[in-house]
Scaffold this motif. Sequence first.
Motif, PDB file in Angstrom:
ATOM      1  N   LEU A  92       8.491 107.581  91.150  1.00  0.00           N
ATOM      2  CA  LEU A  92       7.940 107.714  89.936  1.00  0.00           C
ATOM      3  C   LEU A  92       8.687 106.763  88.936  1.00  0.00           C
ATOM      4  O   LEU A  92       8.218 106.212  88.234  1.00  0.00           O
ATOM      5  CB  LEU A  92       8.389 109.322  89.265  1.00  0.00           C
ATOM      6  N   ALA A  93      10.102 106.643  89.267  1.00  0.00           N
ATOM      7  CA  ALA A  93      11.003 105.860  88.339  1.00  0.00           C
ATOM      8  C   ALA A  93      10.441 104.400  88.452  1.00  0.00           C
ATOM      9  O   ALA A  93      10.230 103.589  87.580  1.00  0.00           O
ATOM     10  CB  ALA A  93      12.497 106.081  88.626  1.00  0.00           C
ATOM     11  N   SER A  94       9.925 103.937  89.667  1.00  0.00           N
ATOM     12  CA  SER A  94       9.833 102.532  90.264  1.00  0.00           C
ATOM     13  C   SER A  94       8.324 102.285  89.466  1.00  0.00           C
ATOM     14  O   SER A  94       8.097 101.189  89.384  1.00  0.00           O
ATOM     15  CB  SER A  94       9.660 102.265  91.643  1.00  0.00           C
ATOM     16  N   THR A  95       7.499 103.240  88.923  1.00  0.00           N
ATOM     17  CA  THR A  95       6.261 103.092  88.412  1.00  0.00           C
ATOM     18  C   THR A  95       6.365 103.163  86.917  1.00  0.00           C
ATOM     19  O   THR A  95       5.163 102.826  86.493  1.00  0.00           O
ATOM     20  CB  THR A  95       5.158 103.772  89.120  1.00  0.00           C
ATOM     21  N   GLN A  96       7.202 103.335  86.193  1.00  0.00           N
ATOM     22  CA  GLN A  96       7.425 103.650  85.031  1.00  0.00           C
ATOM     23  C   GLN A  96       7.263 102.100  84.102  1.00  0.00           C
ATOM     24  O   GLN A  96       7.754 101.073  84.601  1.00  0.00           O
ATOM     25  CB  GLN A  96       8.700 104.093  84.330  1.00  0.00           C
ATOM     26  N   GLU A  97       6.511 102.045  83.324  1.00  0.00           N
ATOM     27  CA  GLU A  97       6.145 100.783  82.459  1.00  0.00           C
ATOM     28  C   GLU A  97       7.740 100.547  81.676  1.00  0.00           C
ATOM     29  O   GLU A  97       8.349 101.682  81.157  1.00  0.00           O
ATOM     30  CB  GLU A  97       5.022 100.972  81.676  1.00  0.00           C
ATOM     31  N   THR A  98       7.783  99.528  81.214  1.00  0.00           N
ATOM     32  CA  THR A  98       9.014  98.928  80.446  1.00  0.00           C
ATOM     33  C   THR A  98       9.393  99.932  79.044  1.00  0.00           C
ATOM     34  O   THR A  98      10.162 100.202  78.506  1.00  0.00           O
ATOM     35  CB  THR A  98       9.076  97.536  80.158  1.00  0.00           C
ATOM     36  N   ASP A  99       7.967 100.077  78.491  1.00  0.00           N
ATOM     37  CA  ASP A  99       8.088 101.074  77.135  1.00  0.00           C
ATOM     38  C   ASP A  99       8.355 102.504  77.576  1.00  0.00           C
ATOM     39  O   ASP A  99       7.912 103.203  76.553  1.00  0.00           O
ATOM     40  CB  ASP A  99       6.845 100.738  76.316  1.00  0.00           C
ATOM     41  N   GLY A 100       8.331 102.814  78.620  1.00  0.00           N
ATOM     42  CA  GLY A 100       8.532 104.346  79.036  1.00  0.00           C
ATOM     43  C   GLY A 100       7.278 105.168  79.311  1.00  0.00           C
ATOM     44  O   GLY A 100       7.505 106.502  79.759  1.00  0.00           O
ATOM     45  N   ASN A 101       6.038 104.412  79.433  1.00  0.00           N
ATOM     46  CA  ASN A 101       4.852 105.314  79.740  1.00  0.00           C
ATOM     47  C   ASN A 101       4.550 104.956  81.274  1.00  0.00           C
ATOM     48  O   ASN A 101       5.095 104.359  81.676  1.00  0.00           O
ATOM     49  CB  ASN A 101       3.843 104.834  78.867  1.00  0.00           C
ATOM     50  N   TRP A 102       3.700 105.857  81.884  1.00  0.00           N
ATOM     51  CA  TRP A 102       3.374 105.815  83.051  1.00  0.00           C
ATOM     52  C   TRP A 102       1.845 105.557  82.827  1.00  0.00           C
ATOM     53  O   TRP A 102       1.130 106.405  82.362  1.00  0.00           O
ATOM     54  CB  TRP A 102       3.293 107.057  83.961  1.00  0.00           C
TER      55      TRP A 102
END
Lengths: 191, 456
Positions: free
Chosen positions: B163-173
């Motif tokens: 999950l952490a590796s798939t988070q976008e830079t602005d914080g969303n999934w």
Amino acid sequence: MTDNAGHEPDAEIQDQYLMERVRSGDQDAFAVLIRRHQQSVLNFFRRLGAYSNAEDLAQETFLRVFRYRFKYKPVAKFTTFLYTLARHAWADGLRKAMRHAAIAERVANELPASDDGAMGRTRAAMDAQMALEKLSDKLRVVVVMSMYQGMKYEEIAEILDIPSGTVKSRMFTALNQLKEILDDRSRAKHE
Amino acid sequence: MTDHGQNMSEAGVCSRGLDIAPYLQGQMSPNELTLFEGHLKTCASCQTRVVAFRKVITQLKQIPTEAPIRDMAPDIIARIPEREWSRSSPSGGFMLFLRLAALFLCVAGVGLLAVHMRSARQSGIAATAIAQEWKHAQVAPAKNDGQETGEKTQAVATALEWLASTQETDGNWDAEKWGAEQQYTVGITALSLLAFIDSDRHALDGPNAATVSRGLNYLMTRQSEQGRFGPECKEQMYNHGIATLALLEAYALKKDDAFKQAIGRAIQFTCKQQNGADSWGYEQSAVRSLNTSVTVWPLQALIRADSLGFPGLKPVIKRSIFWLKTMTSPDGEVAYSKPGEFPDGYDALTAAGVVCLVKSQGRVSGGDTEKMLAVLHKSADEQGESINYYSWYFLTQALQGEGGEQSDKLVTRLQRTLLAKQTRSGPCPGSWDLSDQWSASGGRVYTTAMSVLSLQ
């Protein structure tokens, strides 16, 4: 009456030595440490309101002692370290309100129903236990730590991460509420 | 006998009353004791209270100290893996690893903008590698054997890593990127955050703090002026309810004023959307569209908010619970939008109903709940190898709330299936495949977050 009674400087030095041995991988030392404190920790959780799962919580507390063995600093009292972890284990157990509800119900169901119940508790003891359970968690934990674990207010403050003045005021509030609860129960019995 | 006027409040309570407990418990220094005893001689209020408190303390001391039924040491030691005994102080390898990871994060932080996406992904992986180490120190072993607990711990750790590796830079999934419908990005992000927060009470100050904080900040930037989280759309109450719940769980860990304000606005929106109809649905004004599946999310949020001290919610909660009861058949099955209507079965709705009822009532018992639990026992017993993430999330929660040997067994069986189905290799290790009827709407982040929540 306090579970920590007699846990004075000599005992503290022994605990520190045992922790040192645990850090170096000595299983026997850990067993001794557990045996020294298991009754006190078990009663701590029972008085907080856990009953059927008090042993689970006590086991979890000692497992945390092991996991965080490298974080323990001998400058602090071992019991402060131990009950900080016990307090966290209890708080984690309460975090899910549903589980709390289930525990509360089990406690209510499992308490002996009469004076000559399995635990041999007197009516006064049962009244006291019921009264304790009616306190909020934050008040109850202060009462249990000071009344039964024999801790100083400063140590309780350190464990709960609150000012010692707050411990004092919570104790005052708790005793006031306990008085009301116990008086109500007494009146109800005589009506 | 007189009162010391300068110490008395208007209510007739002496301000020195706070000293009574330390006095009776021997917690005063000699100097404090002398001063207080001097005061006590002249203060009727304190004298009365000393007598009363002494009586209370005497009664409290009636609770006996109980001896352990058996020695706990062998069981506890047996639960510690043998390799743990030979571990050395973290001032060695692990601390060095931490320092290197921190250095790596700093370097990544000041790196070239052109590679910021890749850096963020790598930072996430580094952080979750630490998280995995941390996790081993945090997770409470369950009652079952150590091996199974270890498997769950490992499964959750690898899931959070993914999950952490798939988070976008602005914080969303990004919902669409992972197989979901785009309008659910806020809800999916909130579910992912709940997975982190529910797994680790140090979610806001431990190794996953950066991931969780980015996600929470994203949610708050997606709150409208009206208080709604996410876009205005037919499914808005899913997004809004789950996002509110995630903020509330974060607030439970840290009393942050920004969380509190966002939650306050969210609650107002939730109450307004209820629109006098006692529940929630796809369209705010059409009573016909109200349904249990949507309702349980904002309702759970309101119940949680109430438990955290947000005022004035009890009447709203009470109305919704009443509505839920009207959806419940005499046999304990909860319907979708009118009694007897079960377009997708009753398992998930009944389990969700139990979760809300128990959380709002603070207890498991009661005629309605017991019938519903009987339905859930049968339902859980009939579950095969095919996972229904939505249903199992509520089933595990409801059964754990009930507690007891039979419920524990059923939960363990569901969790074993989840563990067996976790992806171990390929491009998404640690996640769960899209396999049930709702996976197409929620995508892989949804299946993974719901699985993590079901494994708690």
